[in-house]
Design an enzyme around this catalytic site. Structure first.
Site, PDB file in Angstrom:
ATOM      1  N   ASP A  28      -0.224   0.416  -2.580  1.00 43.66           N
ATOM      2  CA  ASP A  28      -0.047  -0.076  -1.212  1.00 43.66           C
ATOM      3  C   ASP A  28      -1.440  -0.380  -0.687  1.00 43.66           C
ATOM      4  O   ASP A  28      -2.197   0.526  -0.344  1.00 43.66           O
ATOM      5  CB  ASP A  28       0.655   0.991  -0.362  1.00 43.66           C
ATOM      6  N   LYS A  73      -7.766  -6.697   5.136  1.00 41.52           N
ATOM      7  CA  LYS A  73      -6.457  -7.307   4.933  1.00 41.52           C
ATOM      8  C   LYS A  73      -6.138  -8.340   6.009  1.00 41.52           C
ATOM      9  O   LYS A  73      -5.397  -9.286   5.773  1.00 41.52           O
ATOM     10  CB  LYS A  73      -5.399  -6.200   4.945  1.00 41.52           C
ATOM     11  N   GLU A 102       6.319  -5.354   1.275  1.00 43.50           N
ATOM     12  CA  GLU A 102       6.275  -3.964   1.736  1.00 43.50           C
ATOM     13  C   GLU A 102       7.614  -3.426   2.240  1.00 43.50           C
ATOM     14  O   GLU A 102       8.015  -2.327   1.844  1.00 43.50           O
ATOM     15  CB  GLU A 102       5.169  -3.808   2.788  1.00 43.50           C
ATOM     16  N   ASP A 153       8.542  -2.463   9.845  1.00 43.36           N
ATOM     17  CA  ASP A 153       7.299  -1.998   9.236  1.00 43.36           C
ATOM     18  C   ASP A 153       6.104  -2.420  10.081  1.00 43.36           C
ATOM     19  O   ASP A 153       5.646  -3.563  10.007  1.00 43.36           O
ATOM     20  CB  ASP A 153       7.210  -2.573   7.811  1.00 43.36           C
TER      21      ASP A 153
END
Lengths: 628, 177
Positions: free
Chosen positions: A25, A87, A186, A208
């Site tokens: 992850d 990210k 994800e 999420d």
């Protein structure tokens, strides 16, 4: 079970051989690595027993980059060289970064560069390289705790990541020397961790909210098949934005004037840190003390209570509810059809988020698996299956693309070729005609997004198809084919159809790195400077050759006699032998060419085996139903 | 070689070629086929097998997407009878007038005080009309003496119009959030 597996196409001939695989992850704030050991998934910890690796990298002039907690500790004192939240930058251009409205404490190089690079004490570094450092660290952790080299990994990405962001993530993995078996969305990974754990059936929303990205997916779970019905999100929305709003709230109250110059970077970094700590404190407390060191050196205090915090962060939650509405609509369901909503991502720890999500979806929120590790766990389960350690029949993930893919047509408009929420893999072709007499080239502009105007969509690639024979307007026909693979990655090709002349172009979207660029980055990076580049390339090609040989040999053993005549078998065997010989040599290019030749030669065999799969699939049903 | 790639979409799922369709059965077959052909089953196979499996999986996805959608399914059946979407056909005058009225109602709703309520009312009305047209379409395509192609083509175009306006309403509704 294991015996049955032997004859399955594509499976290892040795069912007992356990391949080391991991799920990663790669988060905005923290990253994790997990694996399946003796049938149960677990997050791997570092030497100090910590599972979370802060996604922060500090570059230094004459030393290896620091990754994780060491880098975090240095962030306040060395803000320009310490890169966090890479990210949010990955797969984006410099101009796109500006539209994120973020105060980034970094100095960028050339603003026109395709890939923005941050100027550090160790030279300019892109978000891809920062991510690669984080991945390398996790690779080291996994390999030392599993005691061997990883065969492959599954890396998770936000479902809402576009093609450029996915490609950039895959490039980062390649830089880190990892074999990516799959990029996994994800929310889907989280659903796997939940669904398999609890044997749930039905329709679920996966909400999420991470540090910097937001995804919402609707999944239908049925007998081990995880079918994503729709997905939406915002690849620049998350806990970071809450922190920023809290920081702004503090800034409005504290008696200081900011001039916006570089020396304030340390103060701003501290402010963000305090904001986050305050937010975290208020998940359990009703009120929290805020203390900051002013630029002048003195300390300043204030109080923030939970009600005020709720009102500060409500705009962020509001922003997340719009995509929630859209996914329900796209899935063709309402809140009443849902069996539950699963909360994923550290930011769903904020009580206000949970409260408002439950209200919106009108159902109970599940958060019993740790929201920080659930995605890595799901990825580990998928990695275990893809590595062949457990039968693929256990579970199947059917995912979708989050954003429509299209082409620019006349007038700057977009013609959608593949609509959003199409199940992947997917392929579509569209024909266009020439619009001028004697036209010999056609320019093709590939875009991603929902809007009608090209300028409002993400530009992925531009290329030209040349060599069209001159014809009258409208008689030249060009077929443009889009293919999206199971990682959600696009490739486009174009071909002129009317004449015998073919002009094929296969492109990789322009945000992805070319092989040469990856090589250059490898050369540039300190990690690999001491390594012989050639040795590394040779090693990569050998792995590829071994994989190809192994797969083909096991296929030949299982089905060679059934599908190939003697001559065909001999040709394949000879090609395998020749690759085996080259593999022992030192010519990386020759190995690569030989692998490609073997692949081409074995294509008819693969097609026949695949086709045979139909008959065994038929065997389970009433043959008459299918017809011929 | 007779492969899955050459079969009709209906044959792929073992269904009779008809507009009326067992959606549950379709989905069940779809899952079974993907369990067999999805690239995840070939993660450790050769590049070639991966590529071929992706091609099969994409084809199965395309077939499933087409058949489960009422408009795409009708288009597919029409195409198999040689009726293409590109050919311009006459729209029924009555329907053209209805279209204009719906557009006017949408604009009125957008500019009215209680815009959201007006939009919801309009959307409900269109959903009912849509359901009626779909029922008519089924009758036209599954008629016992063979499909009434011209009528079906007209109905599909009408359904496509309803879809577009429904989408505009939904986008307008989002603005009220």
């Amino acid at each position: 079970m294991a015996l049955l597996q032997i004859s399955e196409p594509g499976k290892s001939t040795n069912p007992h051989e356990h391949r080391l695989a991991a799920g990663i992850d790669l988060g905005t704030t923290n990253s994790l690595v997990a694996t399946v050991r003796s049938g149960s998934p677990a997050v791997l910890v570092d030497e100090e027993g910590e599972s979370l690796l802060p996604s922060v990298v500090r570059y230094r002039a004459d030393a290896q980059p620091q990754v994780g907690r060491l880098a975090v500790a240095a962030a306040v004192e060395d803000p320009h060289n310490t890169i966090a939240s890479a990210k949010r930058m990955i797969g984006r251009t410099t101009s796109e970064l500006k539209t994120l409205h973020e105060v980034l404490p970094y100095r960028f190089d050339n603003e026109l560069a395709k890939i923005p690079r941050i100027l550090t004490a160790d030279g300019p570094r892109s978000a891809i390289e920062v991510s690669a450092e984080i991945l390398s660290e996790l690779k080291k952790r996994a390999e030392s705790s599993l005691g061997g080299e990883l065969t492959g990994v599954v890396i998770t990405v936000p479902a809402y990541f576009d093609d450029a962001q996915r490609q950039a993530t895959k490039d980062a993995a390649r830089l880190a020397g990892l074999t990516v078996m799959r990029l996994l969305n994800e929310p889907t990974a989280a659903a796997v961790a939940y669904g398999l754990d609890q044997g749930s059936e039905g329709k679920y929303a996966i909400y999420d909210l991470g540090g910097g990205t937001f995804d919402i997916s609707i999944l239908h779970l049925h007998e081990g098949v995880f079918e994503v019905l729709s997905t939406a999100g915002d690849s620049a929305l998350g806990g970071d934005d809450m922190d920023r709003l809290i920081a702004e709230w503090i800034l409005e109250r504290c008696p200081c004037e900011l001039s916006g110059n570089d020396s304030e970077a340390t103060f701003l970094r501290q402010l963000m840190l305090v904001a986050r700590e305050t937010k975290e404190a208020l998940t359990t407390q009703e009120s929290a003390e805020v203390e900051i060191d002013m630029p002048g050196g003195e300390k300043w205090h204030t109080q923030l209570d939970k009600t005020t915090l709720d009102s500060i962060i409500d705009p962020i939650i509001d922003k997340s509810l719009l995509p929630c509405r859209r996914v329900l609509r796209d899935a063709g369901i309402t809140q009443d059809d849902l069996d539950g909503v699963v909360l994923v991502g550290g930011s769903t720890r904020v009580p206000r988020v949970r409260e408002r999500v439950e209200t919106f979806f009108r159902c109970e929120a599940y958060a019993d698996v740790d929201p920080d590790s659930v995605v890595a766990i799901g990825a580990a389960i998928q990695a275990d299956i893809l590595a062949g350690n457990r039968p693929a029949d256990d579970m199947l993930l059917l995912d979708v693309i989050p954003l429509s893919l299209g082409l620019e047509i006349m007038g700057g408009m977009v013609e959608k070729i593949i609509p959003r929420n199409s199940t992947i893999p997917v392929g579509k072709a569209q024909e266009f005609t020439t619009y001028k007499d004697g036209q010999t080239a056609m320019s093709i502009h590939v875009v991603q997004g929902e809007r009608e105007l090209v300028t409002d969509c993400r530009s992925l690639a531009r290329f030209e198809l040349r060599g069209i024979p001159p014809m009258a307007a409208g008689s030249g026909r060009v077929q443009v084919s889009f293919k999206v693979d199971a990682d959600g990655l696009l490739s486009v090709s174009a071909r002129e159809m009317t004449t015998g002349v073919q002009a094929d172009v296969t492109i990789k979207p322009s945000y992805g790195l070319t092989d040469a660029e990856v090589e250059q980055m490898l050369r540039d990076s300190i990690d690999y400077a001491e390594e012989d580049m050639h040795a590394r390339m040779l090693a990569e090609q050998r792995v590829d050759a071994d994989r190809t040989i192994e797969a083909l040999v096991s296929a030949l053993e299982a089905d060679g006699e059934a599908f190939l005549d003697e001559e065909e078998r001999d040709r394949l065997t000879a090609a395998i032998d020749s690759l085996r010989t080259l593999r022992e040599g030192h010519d990386a290019d020759a190995i690569k060419q030989s692998v490609e030749a073997l692949n081409a030669l074995s294509e008819p065999f693969a097609a026949r085996r695949m086709n045979a799969g139909i008959h065994s699939a038929l065997a389970g049903h009433n043959i008459n139903e299918f017809g011929e | 070689m007779h492969t899955l790639l050459d079969k009709t979409y209906f044959d792929i799922f073992g269904l009779d070629e008809a507009y009326a369709l067992d959606q549950g059965g379709l989905r069940q077959r779809f899952r079974e086929l993907q369990r067999k052909y999805h690239p995840d089953n070939f993660a450790s196979a050769s590049e070639v097998e991966k590529r071929v499996s992706a091609q099969y999986a994409a084809h199965i996805n395309e077939a499933f997407t087409t058949l489960r959608d009422p408009v795409l399914r009708a288009r597919y059946i029409l195409a198999r009878h040689g009726v293409s979407q590109e050919e311009k056909s006459h729209m029924d005058n009555a329907f053209l007038i209805e279209q204009m009225e719906l557009r006017e109602q949408l604009e009125a709703a957008l500019s009215s005080q209680d815009g959201l309520d007006a939009l919801v009312t309009l959307s409900d009305k269109i959903s009912r009309d849509y359901a009626d047209k779909t029922a008519q379409l089924e009758q036209a395509l599954d008629a016992s003496e063979g499909p009434e192609l011209e009528q079906a083509d007209r109905l599909v175009r009408e359904l496509q119009f309803f879809r577009r306006i429904q989408q505009e309403i939904e986008e307008a509704e989002e603005a009220y959030l």
